[in-house]
Design a protein around this motif. Structure first.
Motif, mmCIF file in Angstrom:
data_model
loop_
_atom_site.group_PDB
_atom_site.id
_atom_site.type_symbol
_atom_site.label_atom_id
_atom_site.label_comp_id
_atom_site.label_asym_id
_atom_site.label_seq_id
_atom_site.Cartn_x
_atom_site.Cartn_y
_atom_site.Cartn_z
ATOM 1 N N LEU A 30 0.945 -1.354 -0.076
ATOM 2 C CA LEU A 30 -0.028 -0.096 -0.039
ATOM 3 C C LEU A 30 1.027 1.254 0.017
ATOM 4 C CD1 LEU A 30 -2.728 1.229 0.151
ATOM 5 C CD2 LEU A 30 -2.797 1.086 2.552
ATOM 6 N N GLN A 31 1.876 1.214 0.851
ATOM 7 C CA GLN A 31 2.828 2.383 0.640
ATOM 8 C C GLN A 31 3.406 2.749 -0.387
ATOM 9 O OE1 GLN A 31 5.992 2.195 3.659
ATOM 10 N NE2 GLN A 31 6.580 4.337 3.110
ATOM 11 N N LYS A 32 4.045 1.730 -1.355
ATOM 12 C CA LYS A 32 4.261 1.911 -2.683
ATOM 13 C C LYS A 32 3.385 2.483 -3.796
ATOM 14 C CE LYS A 32 7.936 -1.329 -3.158
ATOM 15 N NZ LYS A 32 8.663 -2.458 -3.667
ATOM 16 N N LEU A 33 1.923 1.997 -3.627
ATOM 17 C CA LEU A 33 0.967 2.678 -4.316
ATOM 18 C C LEU A 33 0.781 4.122 -3.892
ATOM 19 C CD1 LEU A 33 -1.495 -0.260 -4.175
ATOM 20 C CD2 LEU A 33 -0.162 0.513 -6.312
ATOM 21 N N GLN A 34 0.720 4.388 -2.533
ATOM 22 C CA GLN A 34 0.544 5.784 -2.055
ATOM 23 C C GLN A 34 1.461 6.716 -2.419
ATOM 24 O OE1 GLN A 34 0.041 4.978 1.822
ATOM 25 N NE2 GLN A 34 -2.067 4.757 1.970
ATOM 26 N N ALA A 35 2.850 6.232 -2.426
ATOM 27 C CA ALA A 35 3.952 7.168 -3.155
ATOM 28 C C ALA A 35 3.888 7.159 -4.441
ATOM 29 C CB ALA A 35 5.385 6.305 -2.806
ATOM 30 N N ALA A 36 3.373 6.257 -5.367
ATOM 31 C CA ALA A 36 3.446 6.524 -6.997
ATOM 32 C C ALA A 36 2.254 7.549 -6.999
ATOM 33 C CB ALA A 36 2.992 5.147 -7.438
ATOM 34 N N ARG A 37 1.241 7.271 -6.244
ATOM 35 C CA ARG A 37 0.257 8.525 -6.585
ATOM 36 C C ARG A 37 0.519 9.944 -6.103
ATOM 37 N NH1 ARG A 37 -4.071 7.298 -2.945
ATOM 38 N NH2 ARG A 37 -4.498 5.391 -4.028
ATOM 39 N N LEU A 38 1.361 10.025 -5.178
ATOM 40 C CA LEU A 38 2.060 11.498 -4.752
ATOM 41 C C LEU A 38 2.846 11.838 -6.065
ATOM 42 C CD1 LEU A 38 2.604 10.634 -1.051
ATOM 43 C CD2 LEU A 38 0.819 12.332 -2.088
ATOM 44 N N ALA A 43 4.756 17.067 -7.968
ATOM 45 C CA ALA A 43 6.222 16.872 -8.862
ATOM 46 C C ALA A 43 7.278 16.560 -7.665
ATOM 47 C CB ALA A 43 6.537 17.904 -9.498
ATOM 48 N N ILE A 44 7.162 15.418 -6.957
ATOM 49 C CA ILE A 44 8.216 15.008 -6.154
ATOM 50 C C ILE A 44 9.012 13.628 -6.417
ATOM 51 C CG2 ILE A 44 7.354 16.268 -4.289
ATOM 52 C CD1 ILE A 44 6.121 13.608 -3.155
ATOM 53 N N SER A 45 10.104 13.466 -5.932
ATOM 54 C CA SER A 45 10.587 12.164 -6.332
ATOM 55 C C SER A 45 9.935 10.697 -5.654
ATOM 56 C CB SER A 45 12.154 11.915 -6.120
ATOM 57 O OG SER A 45 12.416 12.087 -4.818
ATOM 58 N N LEU A 46 10.360 9.730 -6.107
ATOM 59 C CA LEU A 46 9.826 8.597 -5.463
ATOM 60 C C LEU A 46 10.263 8.472 -4.062
ATOM 61 C CD1 LEU A 46 7.808 6.252 -5.646
ATOM 62 C CD2 LEU A 46 9.487 4.930 -6.654
ATOM 63 N N ALA A 47 11.388 8.635 -3.904
ATOM 64 C CA ALA A 47 12.168 8.556 -2.428
ATOM 65 C C ALA A 47 11.440 9.490 -1.621
ATOM 66 C CB ALA A 47 13.632 8.657 -2.417
ATOM 67 N N ALA A 49 8.540 10.749 -1.760
ATOM 68 C CA ALA A 49 6.927 10.431 -1.767
ATOM 69 C C ALA A 49 7.023 9.115 -0.862
ATOM 70 C CB ALA A 49 6.445 9.964 -3.050
ATOM 71 N N SER A 50 7.856 8.129 -0.671
ATOM 72 C CA SER A 50 7.956 7.051 0.189
ATOM 73 C C SER A 50 8.039 7.657 1.605
ATOM 74 C CB SER A 50 9.048 6.435 -0.375
ATOM 75 O OG SER A 50 8.900 5.741 -1.575
ATOM 76 N N ILE A 51 8.620 8.599 1.803
ATOM 77 C CA ILE A 51 8.791 9.292 3.126
ATOM 78 C C ILE A 51 7.462 9.760 3.446
ATOM 79 C CG2 ILE A 51 10.018 10.756 4.565
ATOM 80 C CD1 ILE A 51 12.544 10.306 2.820
ATOM 81 N N VAL A 52 6.820 10.654 2.626
ATOM 82 C CA VAL A 52 5.819 11.436 2.784
ATOM 83 C C VAL A 52 4.480 10.609 3.122
ATOM 84 C CG1 VAL A 52 4.473 13.559 2.351
ATOM 85 C CG2 VAL A 52 6.773 13.409 2.029
ATOM 86 N N ALA A 53 4.216 9.554 2.254
ATOM 87 C CA ALA A 53 3.027 8.731 2.281
ATOM 88 C C ALA A 53 2.601 8.322 3.597
ATOM 89 C CB ALA A 53 3.156 7.588 1.148
ATOM 90 N N PRO A 54 3.433 7.790 4.393
ATOM 91 C CA PRO A 54 2.705 7.347 5.574
ATOM 92 C C PRO A 54 2.370 8.622 6.640
ATOM 93 C CG PRO A 54 4.874 6.358 5.321
ATOM 94 C CD PRO A 54 4.747 7.305 4.208
#
Length: 61
Positions: A30-38, A43-47, A49-54
């Motif tokens: 779920l966290q990867k899906l949320q990061a991809a949506r972000l 316009a942010i990087s996947l890294a 977004a992975s920090i911000v998603a949770p």
């Protein structure tokens, strides 16, 4: 059409033995899906977004 297909056309439920279950390996976390949506929405990087998603969506179990 097969005989069992005629039964489904009449509204009979599909038996559970025929339905394929999703393998847990095939589901993205779920966290990867949320990061991809972000990354698509903002316009942010996947890294980043992975920090911000949770923080935005709550902790993933």
């Amino acid at each position: 059409m097969a005989e069992n297909e005629k039964g489904r056309r009449d509204g009979d439920p599909i038996p559970n033995g025929v339905v394929w279950r999703d393998a847990l390996e095939s589901k993205a976390p779920l966290q990867k899906l949320q990061a991809a949506r972000l990354t698509r929405r903002y316009a942010i990087s996947l890294a980043m977004a992975s920090i911000v998603a949770p923080l935005l969506h709550g902790e993933v179990e």
